[in-house]
Each structure stands twice: as structure tokens, then as C-alpha cells.
Design a protein around this motif. Structure first.
Motif, PDB file in Angstrom:
ATOM      1  N   MET A  91       0.853  -1.203   0.000  1.00 14.85           N
ATOM      2  CA  MET A  91       0.000   0.000   0.000  1.00 14.85           C
ATOM      3  C   MET A  91       0.884   1.246   0.000  1.00 14.85           C
ATOM      4  SD  MET A  91      -2.817   1.228   2.860  1.00 14.85           S
ATOM      5  CE  MET A  91      -3.896  -0.179   2.648  1.00 14.85           C
ATOM      6  N   ASN A  92       0.541   2.224  -0.850  1.00 11.63           N
ATOM      7  CA  ASN A  92       1.241   3.505  -0.873  1.00 11.63           C
ATOM      8  C   ASN A  92       0.482   4.498   0.008  1.00 11.63           C
ATOM      9  OD1 ASN A  92       3.197   2.736  -2.931  1.00 11.63           O
ATOM     10  ND2 ASN A  92       1.498   2.819  -4.380  1.00 11.63           N
ATOM     11  N   ILE A  93       1.202   5.111   0.946  1.00  9.80           N
ATOM     12  CA  ILE A  93       0.607   6.066   1.874  1.00  9.80           C
ATOM     13  C   ILE A  93       1.345   7.393   1.773  1.00  9.80           C
ATOM     14  CG2 ILE A  93       0.160   6.638   4.296  1.00  9.80           C
ATOM     15  CD1 ILE A  93      -1.491   4.351   3.714  1.00  9.80           C
ATOM     16  N   ALA A  94       0.630   8.445   1.386  1.00  7.73           N
ATOM     17  CA  ALA A  94       1.218   9.785   1.376  1.00  7.73           C
ATOM     18  C   ALA A  94       0.802  10.503   2.650  1.00  7.73           C
ATOM     19  CB  ALA A  94       0.758  10.570   0.154  1.00  7.73           C
ATOM     20  N   ILE A  95       1.788  10.988   3.397  1.00  9.62           N
ATOM     21  CA  ILE A  95       1.534  11.726   4.633  1.00  9.62           C
ATOM     22  C   ILE A  95       1.799  13.201   4.364  1.00  9.62           C
ATOM     23  CG2 ILE A  95       2.071  11.965   7.080  1.00  9.62           C
ATOM     24  CD1 ILE A  95       1.041   9.179   6.357  1.00  9.62           C
ATOM     25  N   TRP A  96       0.757  13.993   4.414  1.00 11.71           N
ATOM     26  CA  TRP A  96       0.878  15.441   4.217  1.00 11.71           C
ATOM     27  C   TRP A  96       1.078  16.105   5.580  1.00 11.71           C
ATOM     28  CZ3 TRP A  96       0.330  17.823  -0.698  1.00 11.71           C
ATOM     29  CH2 TRP A  96       0.031  16.934  -1.743  1.00 11.71           C
ATOM     30  N   TYR A 147       3.460   4.126   9.961  1.00  9.00           N
ATOM     31  CA  TYR A 147       3.231   3.427   8.695  1.00  9.00           C
ATOM     32  C   TYR A 147       4.517   2.814   8.144  1.00  9.00           C
ATOM     33  CZ  TYR A 147      -1.636   4.758   8.524  1.00  9.00           C
ATOM     34  OH  TYR A 147      -2.974   4.869   8.807  1.00  9.00           O
ATOM     35  N   HIS A 148       5.655   3.436   8.433  1.00 10.32           N
ATOM     36  CA  HIS A 148       6.922   2.810   8.047  1.00 10.32           C
ATOM     37  C   HIS A 148       7.097   1.494   8.797  1.00 10.32           C
ATOM     38  CE1 HIS A 148      11.130   2.306   6.979  1.00 10.32           C
ATOM     39  NE2 HIS A 148      11.416   2.174   8.263  1.00 10.32           N
ATOM     40  N   ALA A 149       6.752   1.483  10.084  1.00  7.60           N
ATOM     41  CA  ALA A 149       6.871   0.265  10.888  1.00  7.60           C
ATOM     42  C   ALA A 149       5.926  -0.831  10.398  1.00  7.60           C
ATOM     43  CB  ALA A 149       6.587   0.572  12.360  1.00  7.60           C
ATOM     44  N   GLN A 150       4.849  -0.434   9.728  1.00  8.86           N
ATOM     45  CA  GLN A 150       3.907  -1.412   9.176  1.00  8.86           C
ATOM     46  C   GLN A 150       4.363  -1.957   7.827  1.00  8.86           C
ATOM     47  OE1 GLN A 150       1.261  -2.323  11.185  1.00  8.86           O
ATOM     48  NE2 GLN A 150       2.346  -0.911  12.541  1.00  8.86           N
ATOM     49  N   GLY A 151       5.504  -1.475   7.348  1.00  5.29           N
ATOM     50  CA  GLY A 151       6.049  -1.975   6.085  1.00  5.29           C
ATOM     51  C   GLY A 151       5.420  -1.363   4.852  1.00  5.29           C
ATOM     52  N   THR A 206      -2.735   6.047  -4.551  1.00  4.88           N
ATOM     53  CA  THR A 206      -2.112   6.284  -3.240  1.00  4.88           C
ATOM     54  C   THR A 206      -3.175   6.684  -2.225  1.00  4.88           C
ATOM     55  OG1 THR A 206       0.015   6.944  -4.190  1.00  4.88           O
ATOM     56  CG2 THR A 206      -0.498   7.773  -1.986  1.00  4.88           C
ATOM     57  N   PHE A 207      -3.073   6.130  -1.023  1.00  5.43           N
ATOM     58  CA  PHE A 207      -3.912   6.571   0.092  1.00  5.43           C
ATOM     59  C   PHE A 207      -3.261   7.813   0.691  1.00  5.43           C
ATOM     60  CE2 PHE A 207      -6.697   2.825   1.502  1.00  5.43           C
ATOM     61  CZ  PHE A 207      -6.722   2.280   0.224  1.00  5.43           C
ATOM     62  N   ASN A 208      -4.058   8.842   0.944  1.00  2.00           N
ATOM     63  CA  ASN A 208      -3.538  10.094   1.478  1.00  2.00           C
ATOM     64  C   ASN A 208      -4.045  10.343   2.891  1.00  2.00           C
ATOM     65  OD1 ASN A 208      -2.237  11.970  -0.891  1.00  2.00           O
ATOM     66  ND2 ASN A 208      -3.740  10.510  -1.700  1.00  2.00           N
TER      67      ASN A 208
END
Length: 210
Positions: A1-6, A20-24, A69-71
Motif C-alpha cells: 500500500m502507498n501512503i502519502a503523509i501530508w 506506517y513505516h513500521a507497518q512496512g 495512493t492513500f492520502n
């Protein structure tokens, strides 16, 4: 999953990056000054410089995201001369509507929208302006075509996930919660199809509000 953190350079956004980094997950960090978060280089995370009060920069950042991407947006600017809370989220919502990335989780705060009446007069005087800006952002998002969820946390405190935070709707709540726990709850909401188009609030009843 791609996650963008604004808003990934500090505060809640930085806690989201850690979680989210720890979740891989493949995290993309977006901030006006990503270098403020030294963890981004440590984690080898892709970062994008973006001043969200600049429409063209927001559009460029969104166009750089992988498809679908999930934002998650934690953007805020308490007492700033050029607050990002409303205008930045207006630009972000509009740009995402024109992209393949249709899922946005907006983090605002208790006191937004219909919970304004629960804020004390002291709170309204202290940070009411920021809450009103965030309320405008919520309204703009709610009238968009995006698959959105809005999360209003209580007072934010440093700390890891506690697994004791509580999500609720349509009721008066007060309290605090760790940034790590907000990140964990945000993950629950992103994965829930029932959360789309919904507004939630969250506090941890085991954490003192002050």
C-alpha cells in the motif's frame, strides 16, 4: 500500500511516518520542509517538498504520487500568518479529485464542525481560529467526490500507540490521546469500507487531558 503523509515533518505527521513505516508500507512524506524530520533519511523514505498554500506545488506533488495512493493529511498552522488549514486542504482536495488517488483521511480536531459548541470559551479564544479553518477544510472535503474520512482527535500528546484509544461518533467527548495512537486508529479507518464518508472523533480515556 502507498501512503502519502501530508505534513510529515513534525508533530502528528511525523508520528504517522513512524507508524506506517513500521507497518512496512511505502510511505511518501510531503511537507514544506521535509528535512525537519531526520527520520525520513534514516528510513530512506521518498519525500516531496510542498508549500500547500501554493496551488501549483500541491498539484505537482499529487501528480508525483503513485496511482491509487492513500492520502493522510495532518497539515495545520496554528497562529501562522498564512494558515494552511483551509486553503491547503482545498487545493489538496481539488488536486486529488483529478487523480487516481481518491482516498483521503483528513485529521482535524475536536471542536470542528458540529462539535464547536462543546469547546470552552477559553479554547475558542485560544485556538478557535484554527478550528474554524479546519471546519472549512472539512466542509470543502465533504462536498467533494473523494472517498474521504475525517478524524477529530482530542488533545495530542507525544507517545506510542496505546491500543486504548476510542473512536466515536455523534456524541460529546473531551480528552487527550497520543500521536502514535491516532496513527494506529487512522490505519483502522483507512482499511474500513464503513468509514468512507464518515466523521469520527478519538480520545484515550486512560490519558489525562492536561
Amino acid at each position: 500500500m502507498n501512503i502519502a503523509i501530508w505534513g510529515a515533518s513534525s508533530g502528528l505527521g511525523a508520528a504517522m511516518v513512524d507508524y506506517y513505516h513500521a507497518q512496512g508500507m511505502n510511505v511518501i512524506a510531503i511537507a514544506r520542509n521535509p528535512n525537519k524530520n531526520t527520520k525520513l533519511a534514516e528510513y530512506n523514505i521518498t519525500s516531496i517538498c510542498c508549500d500547500a498554500t501554493d496551488k501549483e506545488q500541491v498539484e505537482a506533488a499529487v501528480s508525483a504520487l503513485p496511482n491509487n495512493t492513500f492520502n493522510i493529511s495532518t497539515m495545520g498552522s496554528f497562529r501562522s500568518d498564512t494558515p494552511v488549514d483551509y486553503i491547503g486542504h482545498r487545493y489538496l482536495t481539488n488536486a486529488l479529485e483529478q487523480s487516481t488517488s481518491q482516498r483521503l483521511l483528513l485529521i482535524t480536531s475536536l471542536g470542528c464542525g458540529d462539535t464547536w459548541k462543546y469547546l470552552s470559551e477559553r479554547a475558542k479564544a485560544g485556538f478557535g481560529s484554527a478550528v474554524r479553518e479546519k471546519t472549512l477544510a472539512e466542509a470543502w472535503l465533504q462536498s467533494s467526490s473523494l472517498n474521504y474520512t475525517i478524524l477529530r482527535p482530542g488533545g495530542l500528546k507525544d507517545g506510542e500507540p496505546t491500543h486504548q484509544g476510542e473512536l466515536s461518533q455523534h456524541t460529546e467527548v473531551h480528552g487527550a490521546i497520543t500521536r502514535g495512537e491516532v496513527a494506529r486508529l487512522s490505519h483502522e479507518l483507512l482499511l474500513s469500507s464503513d468509514a468512507k464518508g464518515q466523521i469520527f472523533q478519538c480520545v484515550d480515556p486512560n490519558i489525562a487531558p492536561y
